[in-house]
Scaffold this active site. Structure first.
Site, PDB file in Angstrom:
ATOM      1  N   HIS A  50       0.981  -1.311  -0.003  1.00 43.18           N
ATOM      2  CA  HIS A  50       0.175  -0.019   0.071  1.00 43.18           C
ATOM      3  C   HIS A  50       0.699   1.164   0.020  1.00 43.18           C
ATOM      4  O   HIS A  50       1.998   1.372   0.733  1.00 43.18           O
ATOM      5  CB  HIS A  50      -1.005   0.092   1.174  1.00 43.18           C
ATOM      6  CG  HIS A  50      -0.250  -0.309   2.612  1.00 43.18           C
ATOM      7  ND1 HIS A  50       0.136  -1.612   2.868  1.00 43.18           N
ATOM      8  CD2 HIS A  50      -0.016   0.448   3.735  1.00 43.18           C
ATOM      9  CE1 HIS A  50       0.584  -1.673   4.152  1.00 43.18           C
ATOM     10  NE2 HIS A  50       0.421  -0.528   4.591  1.00 43.18           N
ATOM     11  N   HIS A  81       0.996   4.991   1.049  1.00 39.51           N
ATOM     12  CA  HIS A  81       0.359   6.068   1.743  1.00 39.51           C
ATOM     13  C   HIS A  81       0.379   7.442   1.151  1.00 39.51           C
ATOM     14  O   HIS A  81       1.689   7.732   0.615  1.00 39.51           O
ATOM     15  CB  HIS A  81       1.136   6.129   3.003  1.00 39.51           C
ATOM     16  CG  HIS A  81       0.889   4.973   4.179  1.00 39.51           C
ATOM     17  ND1 HIS A  81      -0.095   4.917   5.224  1.00 39.51           N
ATOM     18  CD2 HIS A  81       1.640   3.855   4.359  1.00 39.51           C
ATOM     19  CE1 HIS A  81       0.065   3.789   5.705  1.00 39.51           C
ATOM     20  NE2 HIS A  81       0.952   2.933   5.400  1.00 39.51           N
TER      21      HIS A  81
HETATM   22  P1  5GP Z   1       1.070   0.188   7.307  1.00 39.69           P
HETATM   23  O1  5GP Z   1       1.665   0.196   8.845  1.00 39.69           O
HETATM   24  O2  5GP Z   1       1.144  -1.213   7.227  1.00 39.69           O
HETATM   25  O3  5GP Z   1       2.164   1.017   6.451  1.00 39.69           O
HETATM   26  O4  5GP Z   1       0.095   0.792   7.124  1.00 39.69           O
HETATM   27  C1  5GP Z   1      -1.283   0.140   7.411  1.00 39.69           C
HETATM   28  C2  5GP Z   1      -2.473   1.093   7.307  1.00 39.69           C
HETATM   29  O5  5GP Z   1      -3.450   0.522   7.264  1.00 39.69           O
HETATM   30  C3  5GP Z   1      -2.424   1.988   8.680  1.00 39.69           C
HETATM   31  O6  5GP Z   1      -2.184   3.163   8.331  1.00 39.69           O
HETATM   32  C4  5GP Z   1      -3.813   1.593   9.186  1.00 39.69           C
HETATM   33  O7  5GP Z   1      -4.528   2.578   9.695  1.00 39.69           O
HETATM   34  C5  5GP Z   1      -4.518   1.134   7.714  1.00 39.69           C
HETATM   35  N1  5GP Z   1      -5.651   0.232   8.286  1.00 39.69           N
HETATM   36  C6  5GP Z   1      -5.682  -1.099   8.842  1.00 39.69           C
HETATM   37  N2  5GP Z   1      -6.695  -1.580   8.735  1.00 39.69           N
HETATM   38  C7  5GP Z   1      -7.648  -0.694   8.309  1.00 39.69           C
HETATM   39  C8  5GP Z   1      -8.914  -1.000   7.623  1.00 39.69           C
HETATM   40  O8  5GP Z   1      -9.668  -2.064   8.071  1.00 39.69           O
HETATM   41  N3  5GP Z   1      -9.353  -0.021   6.737  1.00 39.69           N
HETATM   42  C9  5GP Z   1      -8.662   0.884   6.299  1.00 39.69           C
HETATM   43  N4  5GP Z   1      -9.303   1.753   5.497  1.00 39.69           N
HETATM   44  N5  5GP Z   1      -7.297   1.110   6.947  1.00 39.69           N
HETATM   45  C10 5GP Z   1      -6.894   0.383   7.462  1.00 39.69           C
END
Ligand code: 5GP
Ligand code: ZN
Length: 143
Positions: free
Chosen positions: A103, A105
């Site tokens: 993903h 951001h």
């Molecule tokens: P990472 O830490 O893996 O780079 O980011 C994961 C992101 O996914 C976090 O910013 C978190 O808030 C978001 N996230 C986790 N679960 C969900 C969800 O069920 N729905 C949405 N829209 N975002 C999510």
């Protein structure tokens, strides 16, 4: 169980879980982050389940960034208090990746919003020309 059942982003892509979608095409989906750093924080994800960017095909990878750039302009237009963005991919657990589905951001920034990078104990030493040349040669020799 396969990723379409266990992966939270695959479940969003398959419309099993709600997400506030901003864009959808053949290869990527973009939706608002559930826990934003600032309003408008968005995730652009490949529709196919890839854990790391190195697994992705080039056209999906490029489309993810193309869509990200279109969207950040729209987010900024909708929320004029946003003055800047961080585009961020945590590519692996040790980089802070919590959801093991690639993903991108789009993190909207405002002056003094308190978000930032934290530097570890390995940061701060300025490398000599020789050190940099040796590291670069080691990387190039693996291409
Ligand atoms: P990472 O830490 O893996 O780079 O980011 C994961 C992101 O996914 C976090 O910013 C978190 O808030 C978001 N996230 C986790 N679960 C969900 C969800 O069920 N729905 C949405 N829209 N975002 C999510
Ligand atoms: Zn997935």
């Amino acid at each position: 169980m396969n990723s379409s059942e266990t992966c939270i982003f695959c479940r969003i892509i398959n419309k099993k879980l709600f997400a506030a979608v901003l864009h959808e095409d053949d290869s990527v989906l973009a939706f608002l982050d559930i826990k934003p750093v600032n309003t408008g924080h968005t995730l652009v994800v490949p529709k196919k389940h890839y854990v790391l960017v190195e697994e992705m095909d080039d056209s999906t990878y490029l489309n993810m960034f193309r869509v990200g750039r279109v969207l950040l302009q729209k987010i900024k237009a909708a929320f004029p208090e946003i003055t800047a963005f961080n585009l961020l991919i945590a590519d692996g657990k040790d980089a802070g990746q919590e959801v093991p589905h690639v993903h991108l951001h789009l993190i909207p920034r405002k002056p003094d919003d308190g978000f930032g990078y934290k530097f570890g104990p390995n940061y701060g030493k300025i490398l000599t020309e020789e050190e940099r040349a040796t590291i670069a040669e080691r990387i190039r020799s693996n291409m």
